[in-house]
Design a protein around this motif. Structure first.
Motif, short mmCIF file in Angstrom:
data_model
loop_
_atom_site.label_atom_id
_atom_site.label_comp_id
_atom_site.label_asym_id
_atom_site.label_seq_id
_atom_site.Cartn_x
_atom_site.Cartn_y
_atom_site.Cartn_z
N MET A 82 18.66 14.47 31.41
CA MET A 82 17.89 13.28 31.75
C MET A 82 17.30 12.62 30.50
SD MET A 82 14.61 12.78 34.31
CE MET A 82 15.51 13.21 35.80
N ALA A 83 16.85 13.43 29.53
CA ALA A 83 16.30 12.88 28.29
C ALA A 83 17.37 12.14 27.50
CB ALA A 83 15.70 14.00 27.45
N LYS A 84 18.59 12.68 27.49
CA LYS A 84 19.68 12.01 26.79
C LYS A 84 20.05 10.70 27.47
CE LYS A 84 21.77 16.01 24.58
NZ LYS A 84 22.93 16.88 24.49
N GLU A 85 20.07 10.72 28.82
CA GLU A 85 20.36 9.50 29.58
C GLU A 85 19.37 8.39 29.24
OE1 GLU A 85 20.26 9.96 33.84
OE2 GLU A 85 21.76 11.56 33.77
N ARG A 86 18.11 8.77 29.12
CA ARG A 86 17.04 7.80 28.89
C ARG A 86 16.82 7.50 27.41
NH1 ARG A 86 12.39 9.73 33.26
NH2 ARG A 86 13.68 9.46 35.10
N GLY A 87 17.51 8.21 26.55
CA GLY A 87 17.38 7.98 25.11
C GLY A 87 16.11 8.55 24.51
N TYR A 88 15.59 9.62 25.10
CA TYR A 88 14.36 10.24 24.60
C TYR A 88 14.70 11.21 23.48
CZ TYR A 88 12.08 8.82 29.02
OH TYR A 88 11.57 8.12 30.09
N GLY A 89 14.02 11.07 22.37
CA GLY A 89 14.12 12.05 21.29
C GLY A 89 12.99 13.05 21.42
N ALA A 90 12.92 13.99 20.50
CA ALA A 90 11.87 15.02 20.54
C ALA A 90 10.48 14.41 20.42
CB ALA A 90 12.10 16.04 19.43
N GLY A 91 10.36 13.28 19.74
CA GLY A 91 9.08 12.60 19.59
C GLY A 91 8.47 12.12 20.89
N MET A 92 9.30 11.87 21.88
CA MET A 92 8.78 11.43 23.19
C MET A 92 8.03 12.55 23.89
SD MET A 92 9.38 8.27 23.78
CE MET A 92 9.50 7.91 25.52
N PHE A 93 8.24 13.80 23.48
CA PHE A 93 7.60 14.95 24.12
C PHE A 93 6.40 15.45 23.32
CE2 PHE A 93 11.95 14.70 25.59
CZ PHE A 93 11.74 14.70 26.95
N SER A 94 5.89 14.57 22.45
CA SER A 94 4.68 14.88 21.70
C SER A 94 3.51 14.15 22.34
CB SER A 94 4.83 14.42 20.24
OG SER A 94 3.59 14.54 19.58
N PHE A 95 2.38 14.82 22.49
CA PHE A 95 1.19 14.15 23.00
C PHE A 95 0.31 13.66 21.85
CE2 PHE A 95 0.37 18.75 23.20
CZ PHE A 95 -0.69 18.85 22.32
N ASN A 96 0.73 13.90 20.62
CA ASN A 96 -0.05 13.47 19.46
C ASN A 96 0.24 12.03 19.05
OD1 ASN A 96 -1.50 15.85 18.98
ND2 ASN A 96 0.31 16.77 18.07
N ALA A 97 1.45 11.58 19.24
CA ALA A 97 1.85 10.24 18.84
C ALA A 97 3.06 9.82 19.66
CB ALA A 97 2.19 10.21 17.35
N GLY A 98 3.38 8.55 19.59
CA GLY A 98 4.59 8.08 20.24
C GLY A 98 4.38 7.51 21.63
N ASP A 99 5.51 7.16 22.25
CA ASP A 99 5.47 6.48 23.53
C ASP A 99 5.42 7.43 24.72
OD1 ASP A 99 5.60 4.04 22.23
OD2 ASP A 99 7.79 4.03 22.23
#
Length: 172
Positions: free
Chosen positions: A45-62
């Motif tokens: 699902m993350a690959k489908e949506r184009g999520y990188g590892a940074g999307m799973f950080s609560f410190n920064a990012g979207d």
């Protein structure tokens, strides 16, 4: 000192604080959180949506909750009284946007967990969950070896006792 040639390394462990913010946690301190975020980025699902590892950080990012900025709570200043911390009304303390929490990983034929669910696991539960992933396991096993198997992976480091903080330094 007799036998000094047998020593390969020395580690200084004192009672100085290891993390000043509530964002620092045992998983990030030993480097396991980076490996876990990479696993979530590899999920279908993350690959489908184009999520990188940074999307799973609560410190920064979207990926983090926009309301609380990924802290899981809102700080209310009370002027003459002690400040109050309220659970974030949008993410309910889970730190991430709802669409990020839809991405789940399954390990060892077990239950599928979101990144917030993984941060709620104790070290011993996480060792079982990630038993087939050497990269994560290599970083979690030292926590269990120093007797911190009961800590939650996402527990804020400033809430640890002095002894727990020292053992976390040893594991790191």
């Amino acid at each position: 000192l007799l036998g000094a040639d047998w020593l390969s390394d020395a580690v200084f462990v004192d009672q100085s604080p290891i993390g000043k913010t509530a964002r620092s946690n045992p998983a990030s301190y030993v480097g396991a959180f980076d490996a876990m975020r990479a696993l979530f980025a590899d999920a279908a699902m993350a690959k489908e949506r184009g999520y990188g590892a940074g999307m799973f950080s609560f410190n920064a990012g979207d990926g983090r909750c926009a309301t609380c900025g990924g802290s899981g709570f809102e700080h209310v200043e009370m002027q003459f009284l002690s400040d109050v911390y309220l659970r974030c009304p949008d993410c309910d303390g889970r730190r991430y946007r709802p669409e990020i929490l839809e991405v789940k990983v399954r390990r060892n034929e077990g239950k599928a967990l979101s990144i917030a669910d993984v941060l709620e696991l104790t070290v011993s539960e996480a060792v079982v969950f990630f038993a087939d992933d050497r990269d994560v396991l290599d970083r979690l096993e030292p926590l269990a070896a120093v007797g911190l198997e009961y800590l939650r992976l996402g527990q804020p480091v400033p809430t640890l006792s002095g002894g727990e903080a020292q053992r976390l330094k040893l594991a790191g």
